[in-house]
Design a protein around this motif. Structure first.
Motif, PDB file in Angstrom:
ATOM      1  N   ARG A 295       0.824  -1.221   0.000  1.00  0.00           N
ATOM      2  CA  ARG A 295       0.000   0.000   0.000  1.00  0.00           C
ATOM      3  C   ARG A 295       0.855   1.268   0.000  1.00  0.00           C
ATOM      4  NH1 ARG A 295      -5.204  -1.317   1.772  1.00  0.00           N
ATOM      5  NH2 ARG A 295      -5.634  -3.442   1.058  1.00  0.00           N
ATOM      6  N   VAL A 296       1.859   1.267  -0.862  1.00  0.00           N
ATOM      7  CA  VAL A 296       2.699   2.457  -1.046  1.00  0.00           C
ATOM      8  C   VAL A 296       2.817   2.708  -2.546  1.00  0.00           C
ATOM      9  CG1 VAL A 296       4.030   2.026   1.057  1.00  0.00           C
ATOM     10  CG2 VAL A 296       4.843   1.114  -1.128  1.00  0.00           C
ATOM     11  N   SER A 297       3.456   3.807  -2.900  1.00  0.00           N
ATOM     12  CA  SER A 297       3.666   4.095  -4.314  1.00  0.00           C
ATOM     13  C   SER A 297       4.805   3.244  -4.858  1.00  0.00           C
ATOM     14  CB  SER A 297       3.992   5.574  -4.520  1.00  0.00           C
ATOM     15  OG  SER A 297       5.240   5.895  -3.941  1.00  0.00           O
ATOM     16  N   MET A 298       4.807   3.060  -6.142  1.00  0.00           N
ATOM     17  CA  MET A 298       5.874   2.290  -6.772  1.00  0.00           C
ATOM     18  C   MET A 298       7.221   2.980  -6.543  1.00  0.00           C
ATOM     19  SD  MET A 298       6.547  -0.444  -8.429  1.00  0.00           S
ATOM     20  CE  MET A 298       7.788  -1.161  -9.505  1.00  0.00           C
ATOM     21  N   GLU A 299       7.222   4.298  -6.497  1.00  0.00           N
ATOM     22  CA  GLU A 299       8.454   5.060  -6.298  1.00  0.00           C
ATOM     23  C   GLU A 299       9.079   4.746  -4.933  1.00  0.00           C
ATOM     24  OE1 GLU A 299       5.645   6.260  -7.437  1.00  0.00           O
ATOM     25  OE2 GLU A 299       6.225   6.754  -9.509  1.00  0.00           O
ATOM     26  N   GLU A 300       8.237   4.627  -3.905  1.00  0.00           N
ATOM     27  CA  GLU A 300       8.752   4.323  -2.573  1.00  0.00           C
ATOM     28  C   GLU A 300       9.399   2.939  -2.535  1.00  0.00           C
ATOM     29  OE1 GLU A 300       6.115   6.062   0.853  1.00  0.00           O
ATOM     30  OE2 GLU A 300       4.798   5.560  -0.844  1.00  0.00           O
ATOM     31  N   TRP A 301       8.792   1.996  -3.225  1.00  0.00           N
ATOM     32  CA  TRP A 301       9.333   0.634  -3.280  1.00  0.00           C
ATOM     33  C   TRP A 301      10.661   0.613  -4.020  1.00  0.00           C
ATOM     34  CZ3 TRP A 301      10.400  -3.775  -1.584  1.00  0.00           C
ATOM     35  CH2 TRP A 301      10.595  -4.917  -2.367  1.00  0.00           C
ATOM     36  N   VAL A 303      12.799   3.111  -4.309  1.00  0.00           N
ATOM     37  CA  VAL A 303      13.804   3.766  -3.461  1.00  0.00           C
ATOM     38  C   VAL A 303      14.273   2.816  -2.361  1.00  0.00           C
ATOM     39  CG1 VAL A 303      14.177   5.609  -1.765  1.00  0.00           C
ATOM     40  CG2 VAL A 303      13.008   6.111  -3.917  1.00  0.00           C
ATOM     41  N   TYR A 304      13.334   2.099  -1.763  1.00  0.00           N
ATOM     42  CA  TYR A 304      13.689   1.160  -0.702  1.00  0.00           C
ATOM     43  C   TYR A 304      14.635   0.086  -1.231  1.00  0.00           C
ATOM     44  CZ  TYR A 304      13.288  -2.492   2.818  1.00  0.00           C
ATOM     45  OH  TYR A 304      13.572  -3.460   3.745  1.00  0.00           O
ATOM     46  N   LYS A 305      14.340  -0.463  -2.387  1.00  0.00           N
ATOM     47  CA  LYS A 305      15.205  -1.502  -2.952  1.00  0.00           C
ATOM     48  C   LYS A 305      16.595  -0.971  -3.240  1.00  0.00           C
ATOM     49  CE  LYS A 305      12.725  -2.956  -6.419  1.00  0.00           C
ATOM     50  NZ  LYS A 305      12.430  -3.816  -7.596  1.00  0.00           N
ATOM     51  N   ALA A 306      16.672   0.277  -3.695  1.00  0.00           N
ATOM     52  CA  ALA A 306      17.982   0.870  -3.969  1.00  0.00           C
ATOM     53  C   ALA A 306      18.796   0.994  -2.686  1.00  0.00           C
ATOM     54  CB  ALA A 306      17.791   2.243  -4.622  1.00  0.00           C
ATOM     55  N   LEU A 307      18.131   1.377  -1.596  1.00  0.00           N
ATOM     56  CA  LEU A 307      18.832   1.492  -0.315  1.00  0.00           C
ATOM     57  C   LEU A 307      19.235   0.123   0.218  1.00  0.00           C
ATOM     58  CD1 LEU A 307      16.600   4.210   1.417  1.00  0.00           C
ATOM     59  CD2 LEU A 307      18.870   4.522   0.431  1.00  0.00           C
ATOM     60  N   ARG A 308      18.452  -0.875  -0.104  1.00  0.00           N
ATOM     61  CA  ARG A 308      18.731  -2.218   0.378  1.00  0.00           C
ATOM     62  C   ARG A 308      19.912  -2.869  -0.318  1.00  0.00           C
ATOM     63  NH1 ARG A 308      18.430  -5.656   3.888  1.00  0.00           N
ATOM     64  NH2 ARG A 308      17.738  -7.349   2.540  1.00  0.00           N
ATOM     65  N   VAL A 309      20.285  -2.367  -1.471  1.00  0.00           N
ATOM     66  CA  VAL A 309      21.396  -2.952  -2.215  1.00  0.00           C
ATOM     67  C   VAL A 309      22.669  -2.921  -1.387  1.00  0.00           C
ATOM     68  CG1 VAL A 309      22.909  -2.681  -4.204  1.00  0.00           C
ATOM     69  CG2 VAL A 309      20.432  -2.483  -4.489  1.00  0.00           C
ATOM     70  N   LYS A 310      22.932  -1.759  -0.776  1.00  0.00           N
ATOM     71  CA  LYS A 310      24.147  -1.628   0.032  1.00  0.00           C
ATOM     72  C   LYS A 310      24.077  -2.531   1.258  1.00  0.00           C
ATOM     73  CE  LYS A 310      25.928   2.405   0.282  1.00  0.00           C
ATOM     74  NZ  LYS A 310      26.225   3.832   0.608  1.00  0.00           N
ATOM     75  N   GLU A 311      22.912  -2.602   1.900  1.00  0.00           N
ATOM     76  CA  GLU A 311      22.751  -3.476   3.058  1.00  0.00           C
ATOM     77  C   GLU A 311      22.973  -4.933   2.682  1.00  0.00           C
ATOM     78  OE1 GLU A 311      19.176  -2.950   5.234  1.00  0.00           O
ATOM     79  OE2 GLU A 311      19.129  -0.782   4.928  1.00  0.00           O
ATOM     80  N   THR A 312      22.441  -5.301   1.522  1.00  0.00           N
ATOM     81  CA  THR A 312      22.548  -6.685   1.070  1.00  0.00           C
ATOM     82  C   THR A 312      24.000  -7.081   0.842  1.00  0.00           C
ATOM     83  OG1 THR A 312      20.378  -6.558   0.015  1.00  0.00           O
ATOM     84  CG2 THR A 312      21.826  -8.337  -0.698  1.00  0.00           C
TER      85      THR A 312
END
Length: 354
Positions: A295-301, A303-312
């Motif tokens: 229940r969020v915008s595609m843009e938020e998802w 952005v989240y995935k981009a931030l998760r790349v470094k964590e991963t």
């Protein structure tokens, strides 16, 4: 340039049997002169291939090779395959025609095995041969029969289920040793009940070609970290093919962050949480997952995935979560339950090595 017509569709293979009405009546094979009509059909295929830019030379009518090739077409028609279908399939796929003409005996043995043991139609067997001529002919009828027998041992036991599995995932016929497929099915049985395992394998037979380590790791995360029961896992197929372990972790953590998923409390397992079904989480396309599940915008998802790349990248240096092998699962659950029942002031001496 010669154009190859797709043989199988992704979801409805049976919808690809076309009806052709362009042949003259004198090209239809009849019981009075099967050999003559088969030869004429082969010559018509050569003519059509030439029109599409493919030169094809077949042996003379009196040669033994020509007679063997013609017999394949005779047998196919006698088994109900329409000459129109054979003309179209071979004229639009030179590889199929070359396979039948150059190796007629083996070709028909493979087709016949797929029909008699694999329960597919003759038309679908021809389509399979057109798609994977080298692989099927290299393995031959005997090995193909063994692969199909292995499917039965893996839980795909009814004729309809076997035919469906073969059409959904043709590489089952040649891509893995039968014993390896059965071993993987046995390992899957460590996670699911016999009924659940058979249901999952029937719905997604390509799981039998996956590395067992990959399947184990994904399942362990879904079961132990997300708290999803085996019954729900067996109803979901996205975790098998479509998503990597990183993708699964990303979706889970994103739902936790957005408050759309709550991890079940092991101390109160009787409380049912209103979490989205696993199939909604993992079987959804990206946009559907973002807008309708999280229940969020595609843009938020994004952005989240981009931030998760470094964590991963950092997570890859360490183990993402405690691994639990199938053979150790019951012991793990028993130990986990015992620890939950211990008071905060009581030491768990069972965890102390001797």
């Amino acid at each position: 340039m010669h154009r190859i017509v797709p043989i199988f569709g992704r979801l409805r293979p049976s919808a690809f049997l076309r009806q052709y009405t362009t042949l003259d009546d004198n090209l239809r094979i009849n019981s009075k002169n099967d050999s003559e009509e088969a030869n004429r059909l082969m010559e018509r295929i050569v003519e059509d291939l030439k029109k599409s830019g493919t030169q094809f030379i077949i042996p003379g009518r009196d040669s033994f090779a020509r007679q063997e090739s013609a017999q394949v077409f005779e047998k196919l028609v006698k088994n109900g395959v329409k000459s129109e279908f054979l003309l179209d399939a071979n004229a639009k796929n030179a590889t199929l025609f070359r396979t039948i003409v150059s190796q007629p005996v083996v070709s028909f043995e493979v087709i016949e095995t797929l029909v008699n043991v694999g329960y597919v139609t003759f038309e679908d067997a021809i389509r399979l041969l057109a798609l994977f001529p080298a692989d099927l002919l290299q393995h031959g009828a005997t090995q193909i029969a063994k692969k199909i027998d292995a499917l039965s041992a893996c839980g795909i036991s009814t004729p309809r289920a076997i035919a469906s599995a073969i059409k959904r995932c043709p590489p089952l016929l040649f891509a893995r040793d039968p014993q390896e497929m059965q071993r993987l099915a046995h390992e899957i049985g460590g996670f699911f009940s016999k009924r659940q395992a058979a249901h999952l394998i029937s719905r997604c037979p390509q799981i039998l070609l996956k590395p067992i380590e990959e399947i184990e790791e994904k399942y362990e995360y879904i079961f132990y970290q997300m708290g999803i029961e085996s019954e729900d896992v067996a109803e979901c197929v996205g975790w098998i093919d479509d998503l990597s372990l990183d993708d699964i972790v990303d979706r889970h953590k994103f739902l936790l962050a957005t408050g759309k998923f709550a991890t079940p409390d092991p101390k109160r397992p009787q409380i049912r949480l209103e979490n989205p079904k696993l199939a909604r989480i993992l079987d959804s396309e990206e946009e559907d997952f973002a807008t309708n599940v999280a229940r969020v915008s595609m843009e938020e998802w994004v952005v989240y995935k981009a931030l998760r790349v470094k964590e991963t990248l950092n997570e890859k240096k360490e183990r993402k979560f405690d691994r639990v092998k199938p053979s150790k699962r019951k012991a793990y659950e028993r130990r986990h339950k015992e620890r939950q029942e211990l008071g905060e002031h009581i030491f768990d001496v069972s965890a102390v090595p001797n």
